[in-house]
Design a protein around this motif. Structure first.
Motif, PDB file in Angstrom:
ATOM      1  N   ALA A 107      41.528  33.046  42.104  1.00 34.80           N
ATOM      2  CA  ALA A 107      41.915  31.877  42.898  1.00 34.80           C
ATOM      3  C   ALA A 107      42.854  32.281  44.025  1.00 34.80           C
ATOM      4  O   ALA A 107      42.756  31.764  45.145  1.00 34.80           O
ATOM      5  CB  ALA A 107      42.576  30.833  42.000  1.00 34.80           C
ATOM      6  N   ALA A 108      43.765  33.205  43.734  1.00 33.85           N
ATOM      7  CA  ALA A 108      44.679  33.685  44.769  1.00 33.85           C
ATOM      8  C   ALA A 108      43.921  34.492  45.825  1.00 33.85           C
ATOM      9  O   ALA A 108      44.214  34.405  47.024  1.00 33.85           O
ATOM     10  CB  ALA A 108      45.778  34.537  44.137  1.00 33.85           C
ATOM     11  N   LEU A 109      42.932  35.272  45.398  1.00 31.47           N
ATOM     12  CA  LEU A 109      42.127  36.045  46.346  1.00 31.47           C
ATOM     13  C   LEU A 109      41.309  35.127  47.250  1.00 31.47           C
ATOM     14  O   LEU A 109      41.146  35.392  48.447  1.00 31.47           O
ATOM     15  CB  LEU A 109      41.205  37.002  45.594  1.00 31.47           C
ATOM     16  CG  LEU A 109      41.888  38.189  44.908  1.00 31.47           C
ATOM     17  CD1 LEU A 109      40.890  38.947  44.044  1.00 31.47           C
ATOM     18  CD2 LEU A 109      42.523  39.125  45.933  1.00 31.47           C
ATOM     19  N   ASP A 110      40.799  34.034  46.695  1.00 32.07           N
ATOM     20  CA  ASP A 110      40.045  33.075  47.500  1.00 32.07           C
ATOM     21  C   ASP A 110      40.941  32.437  48.555  1.00 32.07           C
ATOM     22  O   ASP A 110      40.525  32.215  49.699  1.00 32.07           O
ATOM     23  CB  ASP A 110      39.421  32.001  46.605  1.00 32.07           C
ATOM     24  CG  ASP A 110      38.327  32.559  45.708  1.00 32.07           C
ATOM     25  OD1 ASP A 110      37.793  33.643  46.024  1.00 32.07           O
ATOM     26  OD2 ASP A 110      38.000  31.915  44.689  1.00 32.07           O
ATOM     27  N   VAL A 122      47.620  29.448  39.424  1.00 24.16           N
ATOM     28  CA  VAL A 122      47.995  30.789  38.971  1.00 24.16           C
ATOM     29  C   VAL A 122      49.504  30.876  38.824  1.00 24.16           C
ATOM     30  O   VAL A 122      50.253  30.124  39.458  1.00 24.16           O
ATOM     31  CB  VAL A 122      47.520  31.896  39.949  1.00 24.16           C
ATOM     32  CG1 VAL A 122      46.012  31.862  40.118  1.00 24.16           C
ATOM     33  CG2 VAL A 122      48.221  31.788  41.311  1.00 24.16           C
ATOM     34  N   GLU A 123      49.944  31.804  37.990  1.00 22.70           N
ATOM     35  CA  GLU A 123      51.368  32.097  37.895  1.00 22.70           C
ATOM     36  C   GLU A 123      51.653  33.282  38.815  1.00 22.70           C
ATOM     37  O   GLU A 123      51.154  34.385  38.589  1.00 22.70           O
ATOM     38  CB  GLU A 123      51.763  32.454  36.464  1.00 22.70           C
ATOM     39  CG  GLU A 123      53.263  32.712  36.314  1.00 22.70           C
ATOM     40  CD  GLU A 123      53.647  33.157  34.912  1.00 22.70           C
ATOM     41  OE1 GLU A 123      54.779  33.665  34.751  1.00 22.70           O
ATOM     42  OE2 GLU A 123      52.820  33.013  33.989  1.00 22.70           O
ATOM     43  N   ALA A 130      37.357  43.875  41.531  1.00 16.85           N
ATOM     44  CA  ALA A 130      38.386  43.572  40.527  1.00 16.85           C
ATOM     45  C   ALA A 130      37.761  42.908  39.305  1.00 16.85           C
ATOM     46  O   ALA A 130      37.031  41.920  39.413  1.00 16.85           O
ATOM     47  CB  ALA A 130      39.465  42.669  41.118  1.00 16.85           C
ATOM     48  N   GLY A 131      38.033  43.479  38.139  1.00 14.60           N
ATOM     49  CA  GLY A 131      37.481  42.939  36.908  1.00 14.60           C
ATOM     50  C   GLY A 131      36.079  43.427  36.608  1.00 14.60           C
ATOM     51  O   GLY A 131      35.511  43.094  35.565  1.00 14.60           O
ATOM     52  N   ALA A 149      49.795  43.095  42.096  1.00 15.54           N
ATOM     53  CA  ALA A 149      49.295  43.237  40.731  1.00 15.54           C
ATOM     54  C   ALA A 149      48.462  42.005  40.379  1.00 15.54           C
ATOM     55  O   ALA A 149      48.898  40.874  40.573  1.00 15.54           O
ATOM     56  CB  ALA A 149      50.448  43.387  39.744  1.00 15.54           C
ATOM     57  N   LEU A 150      47.259  42.244  39.891  1.00 17.88           N
ATOM     58  CA  LEU A 150      46.347  41.190  39.458  1.00 17.88           C
ATOM     59  C   LEU A 150      46.026  41.449  37.990  1.00 17.88           C
ATOM     60  O   LEU A 150      45.472  42.498  37.662  1.00 17.88           O
ATOM     61  CB  LEU A 150      45.055  41.211  40.286  1.00 17.88           C
ATOM     62  CG  LEU A 150      45.200  41.353  41.808  1.00 17.88           C
ATOM     63  CD1 LEU A 150      43.828  41.500  42.454  1.00 17.88           C
ATOM     64  CD2 LEU A 150      45.942  40.163  42.391  1.00 17.88           C
ATOM     65  N   THR A 151      46.373  40.511  37.123  1.00 16.03           N
ATOM     66  CA  THR A 151      46.270  40.814  35.698  1.00 16.03           C
ATOM     67  C   THR A 151      44.996  40.298  35.027  1.00 16.03           C
ATOM     68  O   THR A 151      44.683  40.703  33.911  1.00 16.03           O
ATOM     69  CB  THR A 151      47.486  40.256  34.943  1.00 16.03           C
ATOM     70  OG1 THR A 151      47.524  38.834  35.096  1.00 16.03           O
ATOM     71  CG2 THR A 151      48.771  40.883  35.460  1.00 16.03           C
ATOM     72  N   GLY A 152      44.274  39.403  35.679  1.00 22.83           N
ATOM     73  CA  GLY A 152      43.070  38.871  35.052  1.00 22.83           C
ATOM     74  C   GLY A 152      42.293  37.986  36.003  1.00 22.83           C
ATOM     75  O   GLY A 152      42.616  37.879  37.194  1.00 22.83           O
ATOM     76  N   GLU A 153      41.248  37.328  35.480  1.00 20.38           N
ATOM     77  CA  GLU A 153      40.331  36.569  36.323  1.00 20.38           C
ATOM     78  C   GLU A 153      40.982  35.375  37.020  1.00 20.38           C
ATOM     79  O   GLU A 153      40.480  34.903  38.038  1.00 20.38           O
ATOM     80  CB  GLU A 153      39.137  36.095  35.486  1.00 20.38           C
ATOM     81  CG  GLU A 153      38.238  37.245  35.044  1.00 20.38           C
ATOM     82  CD  GLU A 153      37.001  36.757  34.312  1.00 20.38           C
ATOM     83  OE1 GLU A 153      36.850  35.523  34.137  1.00 20.38           O
ATOM     84  OE2 GLU A 153      36.190  37.616  33.911  1.00 20.38           O
ATOM     85  N   LYS A 154      42.096  34.892  36.496  1.00 16.37           N
ATOM     86  CA  LYS A 154      42.771  33.776  37.169  1.00 16.37           C
ATOM     87  C   LYS A 154      43.247  34.184  38.559  1.00 16.37           C
ATOM     88  O   LYS A 154      43.451  33.335  39.429  1.00 16.37           O
ATOM     89  CB  LYS A 154      43.944  33.280  36.325  1.00 16.37           C
ATOM     90  CG  LYS A 154      43.511  32.536  35.062  1.00 16.37           C
ATOM     91  CD  LYS A 154      44.702  31.996  34.290  1.00 16.37           C
ATOM     92  CE  LYS A 154      45.343  30.829  35.006  1.00 16.37           C
ATOM     93  NZ  LYS A 154      46.433  30.222  34.211  1.00 16.37           N
ATOM     94  N   ALA A 155      43.406  35.486  38.778  1.00 12.60           N
ATOM     95  CA  ALA A 155      43.831  35.979  40.087  1.00 12.60           C
ATOM     96  C   ALA A 155      42.776  35.744  41.163  1.00 12.60           C
ATOM     97  O   ALA A 155      43.084  35.794  42.360  1.00 12.60           O
ATOM     98  CB  ALA A 155      44.163  37.470  40.011  1.00 12.60           C
TER      99      ALA A 155
END
Length: 255
Positions: free
Chosen positions: A173-176, A223-224, A95-96, A165-171
């Motif tokens: 944190a959720a993956l971790d 994250v939002e 991702a990214g 849906a993952l919109t950017g690098e802030k995601a």
């Protein structure tokens, strides 16, 4: 409205422990290759993604990607990648990078997936991370015989629809966070309590709504997070076991 082709799709087509038995019972080596309506179910997912206007490139993640390539259409948008140690880790690795943001994550066992489901989900997504869910009332009104795992909140029970849906690098944190739970599911309660006693108690006693719970969890990891409720009962039905396969076959025949 998403710009045409702006989303990169990641298809999770790896195999968890025990799924090889399910596959062999249907004459194939991989779960993603189990025939559904006469076609490998991963091919049905790819067909839905190719028909969705918002989806551009498609990355298929699997432990043995070459074994899936033979059932896929010839399309320059489709690429293969090897899975890592876990689902979240595998997504994070591409991702990214090989899969540019924004990223749509789907699973290869979502045999009833349609372009309409995908587009409806993407229109409702936002923030850093979004997850699709279907209300229990919607599912049971259409398919009272199906058995799902329900997430229970003060505003109702929901089943996951295997669309993220993952919109950017802030995601990341959720993956971790996901990776930590994935490694030891028995620690899920411990993880919940780490977000604070108030949130933990409210989640366990079903005194918090789905949206507020996601917002609170997201805030804790920076994250939002957003829930997208889908109106399609079929979006909650994946093929995890024999009775799921029988139901999906019956639905496809009715279509």
């Amino acid at each position: 409205m998403s710009a045409p082709g702006c989303w990169t799709a990641i298809v999770l087509a790896g195999q968890r422990q025990g799924e090889n038995v399910f596959a062999r019972n249907h004459g194939v080596q991989l779960k993603a290759l189990i025939p559904v309506g006469g076609r490998p179910m991963v091919a049905r997912v790819i067909e839905a993604l190719r028909a969705a206007p918002s989806v551009g490139d498609i990355i298929i993640l699997a432990q043995e990607p070459d074994r899936l390539a033979t059932v896929l259409p010839g399309d320059s948008r489709i690429r293969m990648a090897r899975s890592q140690g876990g689902i979240a880790q595998s997504i994070r690795a591409v991702a990214g990078k090989d899969a540019p943001f924004p990223v749509l994550v789907v699973t290869a066992d979502h045999a009833l997936l349609t372009a309409e489901m995908i587009e409806t989900f993407l229109r409702g997504s936002g923030g850093d991370v979004s997850a699709a869910l279907v209300d229990r009332k919607v599912v049971e009104a259409a398919y009272p015989e199906t058995r799902r795992t329900w997430l229970r909140f003060s505003d109702g029970d929901y089943s996951g629809a295997n669309l993220f849906a993952l919109t950017g690098e802030k995601a990341y944190a959720a993956l971790d966070l996901w990776s930590g739970v994935e490694k030891d599911r028995k620690k899920a309660l411990k993880l919940l309590t780490s977000f604070g006693p108030v949130l933990a108690v409210r989640a366990l006693t079903r005194t918090i709504s789905l949206d507020k719970a996601l917002a609170a969890l997201g805030k804790k990891v920076g994250v939002e997070a957003r829930a997208v409720r889908l109106p399609f009962a079929e979006a909650a039905i994946d093929v995890d076991k024999e009775e799921d396969l029988e139901l999906v076959e019956a639905i496809l025949k009715r279509r």
